[in-house]
Design an enzyme around this catalytic site. Structure first.
Site, PDB file in Angstrom:
ATOM      1  N   GLY A  10       0.871  -1.049  -0.002  1.00 54.12           N
ATOM      2  CA  GLY A  10       0.234  -0.085  -0.129  1.00 54.12           C
ATOM      3  C   GLY A  10       1.298   1.479   0.144  1.00 54.12           C
ATOM      4  O   GLY A  10       1.958   0.980   0.367  1.00 54.12           O
ATOM      5  N   ARG A  14      -2.681   8.417   3.813  1.00 50.74           N
ATOM      6  CA  ARG A  14      -3.319   8.802   5.029  1.00 50.74           C
ATOM      7  C   ARG A  14      -1.567   9.574   5.769  1.00 50.74           C
ATOM      8  O   ARG A  14      -1.473  10.340   6.404  1.00 50.74           O
ATOM      9  CB  ARG A  14      -4.326   8.369   6.437  1.00 50.74           C
ATOM     10  CG  ARG A  14      -5.489   7.970   5.975  1.00 50.74           C
ATOM     11  CD  ARG A  14      -5.614   6.830   6.612  1.00 50.74           C
ATOM     12  NE  ARG A  14      -5.379   5.361   5.903  1.00 50.74           N
ATOM     13  CZ  ARG A  14      -6.390   4.137   7.116  1.00 50.74           C
ATOM     14  NH1 ARG A  14      -6.823   4.553   7.943  1.00 50.74           N
ATOM     15  NH2 ARG A  14      -5.507   3.250   6.470  1.00 50.74           N
ATOM     16  N   ARG A 329      33.311  13.746  14.717  1.00 52.58           N
ATOM     17  CA  ARG A 329      32.551  13.331  13.501  1.00 52.58           C
ATOM     18  C   ARG A 329      33.624  12.567  12.863  1.00 52.58           C
ATOM     19  O   ARG A 329      34.632  12.103  13.102  1.00 52.58           O
ATOM     20  CB  ARG A 329      32.037  13.995  12.581  1.00 52.58           C
ATOM     21  CG  ARG A 329      32.924  15.000  12.345  1.00 52.58           C
ATOM     22  CD  ARG A 329      31.744  16.029  11.188  1.00 52.58           C
ATOM     23  NE  ARG A 329      33.036  17.012  10.584  1.00 52.58           N
ATOM     24  CZ  ARG A 329      32.827  17.181   9.181  1.00 52.58           C
ATOM     25  NH1 ARG A 329      32.894  16.135   8.953  1.00 52.58           N
ATOM     26  NH2 ARG A 329      34.215  18.140   8.432  1.00 52.58           N
ATOM     27  N   ASN A 373      49.249  18.978  23.882  1.00 54.07           N
ATOM     28  CA  ASN A 373      48.010  20.770  25.029  1.00 54.07           C
ATOM     29  C   ASN A 373      47.447  20.677  23.241  1.00 54.07           C
ATOM     30  O   ASN A 373      49.005  21.521  22.588  1.00 54.07           O
ATOM     31  CB  ASN A 373      48.861  20.726  25.904  1.00 54.07           C
ATOM     32  CG  ASN A 373      48.060  21.617  25.915  1.00 54.07           C
ATOM     33  OD1 ASN A 373      47.175  21.352  27.050  1.00 54.07           O
ATOM     34  ND2 ASN A 373      47.339  22.859  25.949  1.00 54.07           N
ATOM     35  N   ALA A 376      44.459  27.065  22.441  1.00 52.53           N
ATOM     36  CA  ALA A 376      43.532  27.068  21.994  1.00 52.53           C
ATOM     37  C   ALA A 376      43.322  27.744  20.058  1.00 52.53           C
ATOM     38  O   ALA A 376      44.094  28.542  20.044  1.00 52.53           O
ATOM     39  CB  ALA A 376      42.353  28.660  22.508  1.00 52.53           C
ATOM     40  N   TYR A 383      43.036  20.725   3.937  1.00 56.25           N
ATOM     41  CA  TYR A 383      42.230  21.480   3.000  1.00 56.25           C
ATOM     42  C   TYR A 383      43.194  21.870   1.471  1.00 56.25           C
ATOM     43  O   TYR A 383      42.296  23.057   1.949  1.00 56.25           O
ATOM     44  CB  TYR A 383      40.808  20.892   3.018  1.00 56.25           C
ATOM     45  CG  TYR A 383      40.529  20.779   1.988  1.00 56.25           C
ATOM     46  CD1 TYR A 383      39.753  19.615   0.081  1.00 56.25           C
ATOM     47  CD2 TYR A 383      38.758  21.851   1.323  1.00 56.25           C
ATOM     48  CE1 TYR A 383      39.029  19.304  -0.527  1.00 56.25           C
ATOM     49  CE2 TYR A 383      38.436  21.867   0.149  1.00 56.25           C
ATOM     50  CZ  TYR A 383      38.318  20.663  -0.683  1.00 56.25           C
ATOM     51  OH  TYR A 383      37.746  19.995  -1.800  1.00 56.25           O
TER      52      TYR A 383
HETATM   53  C1  UD1 Z   1      -6.419  -3.721   8.035  1.00 60.67           C
HETATM   54  C2  UD1 Z   1      -7.909  -4.276   8.707  1.00 60.67           C
HETATM   55  C3  UD1 Z   1      -8.393  -4.590   9.963  1.00 60.67           C
HETATM   56  C4  UD1 Z   1      -7.047  -4.165  10.824  1.00 60.67           C
HETATM   57  C5  UD1 Z   1      -5.964  -2.812  10.685  1.00 60.67           C
HETATM   58  C6  UD1 Z   1      -5.127  -3.740  11.635  1.00 60.67           C
HETATM   59  C7  UD1 Z   1      -8.176  -5.205   6.534  1.00 60.67           C
HETATM   60  C8  UD1 Z   1      -9.292  -4.627   5.025  1.00 60.67           C
HETATM   61  N1  UD1 Z   1      -8.586  -4.452   7.069  1.00 60.67           N
HETATM   62  O1  UD1 Z   1      -6.996  -1.913   7.930  1.00 60.67           O
HETATM   63  O2  UD1 Z   1      -9.424  -5.499   9.409  1.00 60.67           O
HETATM   64  O3  UD1 Z   1      -8.041  -3.442  12.024  1.00 60.67           O
HETATM   65  O4  UD1 Z   1      -5.509  -3.277   9.084  1.00 60.67           O
HETATM   66  O5  UD1 Z   1      -3.920  -2.221  11.577  1.00 60.67           O
HETATM   67  O6  UD1 Z   1      -7.647  -6.188   6.313  1.00 60.67           O
HETATM   68  N2  UD1 Z   1      -1.799  -3.416   1.769  1.00 60.67           N
HETATM   69  C9  UD1 Z   1      -1.348  -3.918   0.185  1.00 60.67           C
HETATM   70  N3  UD1 Z   1      -2.123  -4.074  -0.074  1.00 60.67           N
HETATM   71  C10 UD1 Z   1      -3.241  -3.505  -0.817  1.00 60.67           C
HETATM   72  C11 UD1 Z   1      -3.775  -2.338   0.444  1.00 60.67           C
HETATM   73  C12 UD1 Z   1      -2.911  -2.844   1.622  1.00 60.67           C
HETATM   74  O7  UD1 Z   1      -0.077  -4.617   0.533  1.00 60.67           O
HETATM   75  O8  UD1 Z   1      -3.563  -3.404  -1.448  1.00 60.67           O
HETATM   76  C13 UD1 Z   1      -1.327  -3.398   2.764  1.00 60.67           C
HETATM   77  C14 UD1 Z   1      -0.415  -2.000   3.099  1.00 60.67           C
HETATM   78  O9  UD1 Z   1       0.582  -1.893   2.798  1.00 60.67           O
HETATM   79  C15 UD1 Z   1      -1.107  -2.534   5.047  1.00 60.67           C
HETATM   80  C16 UD1 Z   1      -1.628  -3.853   5.302  1.00 60.67           C
HETATM   81  O10 UD1 Z   1      -1.723  -3.925   3.952  1.00 60.67           O
HETATM   82  O11 UD1 Z   1       0.764  -3.169   5.603  1.00 60.67           O
HETATM   83  C17 UD1 Z   1      -3.336  -2.719   5.786  1.00 60.67           C
HETATM   84  O12 UD1 Z   1      -3.294  -2.367   4.420  1.00 60.67           O
HETATM   85  P1  UD1 Z   1      -4.294  -0.936   4.907  1.00 60.67           P
HETATM   86  O13 UD1 Z   1      -4.684  -0.454   4.079  1.00 60.67           O
HETATM   87  O14 UD1 Z   1      -3.232   0.061   6.415  1.00 60.67           O
HETATM   88  O15 UD1 Z   1      -5.701  -1.218   6.101  1.00 60.67           O
HETATM   89  P2  UD1 Z   1      -6.360  -1.252   7.189  1.00 60.67           P
HETATM   90  O16 UD1 Z   1      -6.698   0.354   7.036  1.00 60.67           O
HETATM   91  O17 UD1 Z   1      -5.425  -0.085   8.509  1.00 60.67           O
HETATM   92 CA    CA Z   2      -3.263   0.175   8.597  1.00 57.65          CA
END
Ligand code: UD1
Ligand code: CA
Length: 454
Positions: A10, A14, A329, A373, A376, A383
Site C-alpha cells: 500500500g 493517510r 565525526r 596540549n 586555543a 584541505y
Molecule cells: C487493516 C484491516 C483491519 C485491521 C487493520 C489493523 C483489512 C481489510 N482491514 O485495515 O481490519 O483492523 O488493518 O491494522 O485488511 N496493503 C497491501 N495491498 C493492498 C492494500 C493494503 O499490501 O492492496 C498493505 C498495506 O501496505 C498495509 C497493510 O496491507 O501494510 C494494511 O493496509 P491498510 O490499508 O493500512 O489497512 P487498514 O485500513 O489499516
Molecule cells: Ca493499517
C-alpha cells in the site's frame, strides 16, 4: 512448517508522504524491517513480502535481509487481493501462513509464537490477534461467539452505529491453514465502502476461526498517519527506556530523551535531559551523557562525560571529558582520559591518551600522540581545495594559541609551537617553532596621524 507474508504494497495515503508508508522510520528501523524482525524467532521456512507502491524502493531497503521473496501486487486492490497474489508462489506449500501487516511495527516475537501455538493446538483454519481498544476508530471490528470463535469482521467504515460500539479490534495479524485459505481466496468480492478485496472477509468461508487477545494492546497499534507514527514512537520509547532503567541506567527527565533499540548501555550510565542515542551506539559503565547531546553510531568508553555535544561515527575511550559544544565525526578516535572542550570539531583523526584540545579548534585528518596540549584556536588546514592532507603531532607537543598547521606536515615530540604560528614545514623533536612576523613597534604613531590631519 510456517511461511510468513508481509503486506507492504500500500501507499499509505493517510501519511501524506512521497515515501511508502512501510519505509517510514521508527526508532532506527523502518516499519517493515520491524515487522520482519518480529517474526524471526519463528524461523519461517519462507518469507514473502508483498510489494506494490514504490516496489523497488521497498525491495532495496531490505536487500540486507537474507532469503526474502518479493511478490508484486501491481494494483493495490486491498489486503485480500494482496494475499491472492501468493497463490502461484505457494502452490505446493502445505503448512501454516502467518500474515503480518507491514504497518503494525510493535509486535513482540513471543506474541507471534503464542498465536502460532494456539492456532496449531486447536487446528484452526484461521487464528487472529485481537484487542479491546479504548479508542477503536479506524480498525476492523471482530464479532465472536462465546468461545472466541469469530463470526464476522467489519471494517470501521462499513460498521453501522451499533457495530461501532464493539471495541474488539482486528490487529491485522493472522495465522492461516494455507491449503484452506487458498481454496477460499478466489471467493472474495469487493462489495464494500472502499470497493476493495478485504482479507478479513475470508472468515465468512473458513471454520473454525479463533480470536486471541493480546494482553498489551499497544503491540498491535497500526500506523496509518503521522499521529499514529508519533504514538508508536512513544510506545517504543517507553519500552526501550523501561528496559534500560531496569538494567541500572539513570535517566533524568526520560520524556525528553530518545534511544534507538539498537543502542547498548552499561550499568550506571546516567542520561541527562534532551539527549538522543541512535544507531549502533554503545555507552560504557558510569558515563554521563548530556544534557543536550546527540550520539550516533559511536562507541563511548567508561566514565566519560559528554556535555552539550554531537558525536557521530566515532570512538571515545574511557575517562574522557567531552564538551560543552564538541563535534566529533567521520571516525574520530579519542584516546583515554582526554579533554575535548568548547567549540572543538574533530573529524577523521586519531588522538592519543591524556591529550587536551580544550578550546575553539578544528582537527581534520590528524594524528596526535599522548599528552599533547592543543592551544586555543589551533587549526589544521587539511584541505588544499582538491585533496585532504594529514597532520601528525608527536607526544608531549604544545601548540600555541591560534596556530595553523598547513598539511601535509609533521611535528615531532615535545615540540613547542609559538602562538599565532602558521606551520608549513616539518618540525623536529624538542624544537621551538615560531612561524610568524616579529612584532614591530613604531612609536608616536597616534601623534603623527593627528599631525597629518591638521
Ligand atoms: C487493516 C484491516 C483491519 C485491521 C487493520 C489493523 C483489512 C481489510 N482491514 O485495515 O481490519 O483492523 O488493518 O491494522 O485488511 N496493503 C497491501 N495491498 C493492498 C492494500 C493494503 O499490501 O492492496 C498493505 C498495506 O501496505 C498495509 C497493510 O496491507 O501494510 C494494511 O493496509 P491498510 O490499508 O493500512 O489497512 P487498514 O485500513 O489499516
Ligand atoms: Ca493499517
Amino acid at each position: 512448517m510456517v511461511a510468513v507474508a508481509i503486506l507492504a504494497a500500500g501507499r499509505g495515503t493517510r501519511m501524506k508522504s512521497n515515501l511508502p508508508k512501510v519505509l517510514h522510520q521508527l526508532g532506527g528501523h523502518s516499519l517493515v524491517e520491524r515487522v520482519l524482525n518480529s517474526c524471526q524467532l519463528l524461523d519461517p521456512s519462507r518469507k514473502l513480502v508483498i510489494v506494490g507502491y514504490e516496489a523497488r524502493k521497498v525491495q532495496e531497503s531490505l536487500n540486507q535481509v537474507d532469503s526474502l521473496e518479493f511478490v508484486e501486487q501491481t494494483q493495490q486492490l486491498g489486503t485480500g487481493h494482496a494475499i491472492q497474489q501468493l497463490l502461484p508462489h505457494l502452490q505446493d506449500f502445505t503448512g501454516d501462513l502467518l500474515v503480518l501487516n507491514g504497518d503494525v511495527p510493535l509486535l513482540r516475537p513471543e506474541t507471534l509464537q503464542n498465536l502460532l501455538n494456539t492456532h496449531q493446538y486447536h487446528q484452526n483454519a484461521a487464528t487472529l490477534l485481537t484487542a479491546h481498544l479504548p479508542n477503536p476508530k479506524g480498525y476492523g471490528r471482530v464479532f465472536c461467539d462465546g468461545n472466541n470463535l469469530v463470526r464476522q469482521i467489519v471494517e470501521d467504515r462499513d460498521c453501522n452505529a451499533a457495530q461501532k460500539q464493539n471495541h474488539r479490534i482486528n490487529g491485522g495479524i493472522y495465522c492461516f491453514n494455507w491449503q484452506k485459505l487458498a481454496q477460499v481466496l478466489p471467493k472474495l468480492s469487493s462489495n464494500n465502502d472502499q470497493q476493495e478485496y478485504y482479507l478479513t472477509d475470508v472468515v465468512k468461508y473458513l471454520s473454525p476461526v479463533m480470536a486471541v487477545d493480546v494482553e498489551d494492546y499497544f503491540e498491535i497499534s497500526g500506523v496509518n498517519d503521522r499521529k499514529q507514527l508519533a504514538m508508536a514512537n512513544d510506545i517504543l520509547q517507553t519500552r526501550i527506556k523501561d528496559h534500560w532503567m531496569a538494567q541500572g541506567i539513570t535517566m533524568i527527565d526520560p520524556d525528553s530523551i530518545t534511544i534507538d533499540d539498537t543502542v547498548e548501555l552499561q550499568p550506571d550510565v546516567v542520561i541527562e535531559p534532551q539527549s538522543h542515542l541512535r544507531g549502533n551506539t554503545v555507552i560504557g559503565k558510569g558515563s554521563r551523557i548530556g544534557p543536550g547531546s546527540l550520539i550516533e553510531n559511536s562507541n563511548v568508553g567508561e566514565n566519560v562525560t559528554v556535555l552539550y555535544s554531537v558525536i557521530t561515527d566515532s570512538q571515545v575511550a574511557s575517562g574522557c571529558r567531552i564538551g560543552p559544544y564538541t563535534h566529533l565525526r567521520g571516525h574520530a578516535q579519542i584516546g583515554e582520559s582526554c579533554r575535548v572542550g568548547n567549540f572543538v570539531e574533530i573529524k577523521k583523526s586519531v588522538i592519543g591518551q591524556k591529550t587536551n584540545v580544550a578550546h575553539l579548534s578544528y582537527l581534520g585528518d590528524a594524528t596526535l600522540g599522548d599528552r599533547v596540549n592543543v592551544g586555543a584556536g589551533t587549526i589544521t588546514a587539511n584541505y588544499d581545495g582538491v585533496q585532504k592532507h594529514p597532520t601528525i603531532v608527536g607526544n608531549g607537543t604544545k601548540t600555541g594559541a591560534n596556530s595553523v598547521f598547513v598539511a601535509p606536515v609533521t611535528l615531532g615530540e615535545n615540540v613547542t609551537v609559538a602562538a599565532g604560528s602558521v606551520v608549513t614545514h616539518n618540525v623536529p623533536n624538542q624544537a621551538l617553532v615560531i612561524a610568524r612576523q616579529r612584532q614591530r613597534i613604531i612609536e608616536d604613531w597616534k601623534t603623527r596621524v593627528k599631525d597629518n590631519n591638521k
